[in-house]
Enzyme design. Structure first.
Site, PDB file in Angstrom:
ATOM      1  N   TYR A 122       0.830  -1.217   0.000  1.00  0.00           N
ATOM      2  CA  TYR A 122       0.000   0.000   0.000  1.00  0.00           C
ATOM      3  C   TYR A 122       0.853   1.251   0.000  1.00  0.00           C
ATOM      4  CZ  TYR A 122       1.561  -0.025   4.784  1.00  0.00           C
ATOM      5  OH  TYR A 122       2.385  -0.024   5.894  1.00  0.00           O
ATOM      6  N   GLY A 123       2.181   1.094   0.071  1.00  0.00           N
ATOM      7  CA  GLY A 123       3.045   2.252   0.275  1.00  0.00           C
ATOM      8  C   GLY A 123       4.077   2.386  -0.824  1.00  0.00           C
ATOM      9  N   THR A 124       5.333   2.496  -0.399  1.00  0.00           N
ATOM     10  CA  THR A 124       6.413   2.782  -1.332  1.00  0.00           C
ATOM     11  C   THR A 124       6.731   1.610  -2.254  1.00  0.00           C
ATOM     12  OG1 THR A 124       8.067   2.093   0.286  1.00  0.00           O
ATOM     13  CG2 THR A 124       7.463   4.427   0.255  1.00  0.00           C
ATOM     14  N   LEU A 125       6.149   0.435  -1.981  1.00  0.00           N
ATOM     15  CA  LEU A 125       6.410  -0.723  -2.852  1.00  0.00           C
ATOM     16  C   LEU A 125       5.458  -0.790  -4.042  1.00  0.00           C
ATOM     17  CD1 LEU A 125       7.079  -3.484  -0.146  1.00  0.00           C
ATOM     18  CD2 LEU A 125       8.768  -2.447  -1.662  1.00  0.00           C
ATOM     19  N   GLU A 173      11.603  -4.331   5.526  1.00  0.00           N
ATOM     20  CA  GLU A 173      10.574  -3.656   6.338  1.00  0.00           C
ATOM     21  C   GLU A 173      10.896  -3.729   7.831  1.00  0.00           C
ATOM     22  OE1 GLU A 173       8.908  -1.781   4.734  1.00  0.00           O
ATOM     23  OE2 GLU A 173       8.347  -2.643   2.802  1.00  0.00           O
TER      24      GLU A 173
HETATM   25  N1  PCA Z   1       6.403  -0.414   2.140  1.00  0.00           N
HETATM   26  C1  PCA Z   1       5.380  -1.382   2.388  1.00  0.00           C
HETATM   27  C2  PCA Z   1       4.839  -0.978   3.712  1.00  0.00           C
HETATM   28  C3  PCA Z   1       4.977   0.492   3.710  1.00  0.00           C
HETATM   29  C4  PCA Z   1       6.027   0.751   2.694  1.00  0.00           C
HETATM   30  O1  PCA Z   1       6.440   1.825   2.330  1.00  0.00           O
HETATM   31  C5  PCA Z   1       4.322  -1.284   1.326  1.00  0.00           C
HETATM   32  O2  PCA Z   1       4.496  -0.568   0.344  1.00  0.00           O
HETATM   33  O3  PCA Z   1       3.282  -1.924   1.478  1.00  0.00           O
END
Ligand code: PCA
Length: 157
Positions: free
Chosen positions: A7-10, A82
């Site tokens: 949900y984030g930077t990935l 993570e």
């Molecule tokens: N990386 C993981 C968790 C938050 C982040 O930045 C993601 O993208 O889901």
């Protein structure tokens, strides 16, 4: 193989998506866009403006992201990246599928169908984080202006 919801930077278009495509760390296959079935607070926190899904179901919004199938090698890599269990924990989450984005030879998950996956969420957050702005869809370059500052595990709070 495991299912992981990011949900984030990935996510695609976000600063760490290359870890999902760089085959040196293992392999990931994008399957679908999806949204958490329950609501959670998704906040941007810390000096480096890192996105965190706080493991507090019932608060915040349903959070949009991407569902991937990952092999054991990439799962171990992501667990390390993570910084589990300190920064995030890898927890099961229930998702509602939005759009199938996977290969044609895979058995499709229909839009609206419900599935389980892992998510990197956290219970180890600072006391003020639940009161930060809650997002439904993370974008490192969003209107919030909180540009992602990279991952430095020595100063994640
Ligand atoms: N990386 C993981 C968790 C938050 C982040 O930045 C993601 O993208 O889901």
């Amino acid at each position: 193989m495991a299912l992981v919801f990011v949900y984030g930077t990935l996510k695609r278009g976000q600063p760490n998506n290359f870890y999902m495509t760089d085959k040196r760390n293992g392999h990931a296959w994008l399957l679908a866009s999806a949204v958490t079935t329950q609501t959670f607070p998704l906040v941007i926190a810390g000096q480096n403006n890192i996105p965190f899904l706080l493991n507090i179901p019932g608060q915040g919004h349903r959070v949009h992201g991407e569902l991937y199938k990952v092999d054991e090698a990439l799962l171990r890599f992501l667990d390390d990246f993570e910084d589990i269990p300190d920064m995030y924990q890898r927890s099961p989450v229930t998702l509602t599928v939005e759009e199938w984005l996977g290969p044609a030879h895979e058995e499709e998950l229909a839009p609206g169908s419900v599935t389980q996956a892992f998510v990197y969420s956290t219970t180890t957050y600072q006391p003020d984080w639940p009161s930060l702005t809650h997002y439904a869809n993370y974008d490192s370059r969003g209107d919030h202006g909180l540009i992602y500052g990279g991952r430095d595990t020595t100063q994640h709070n």
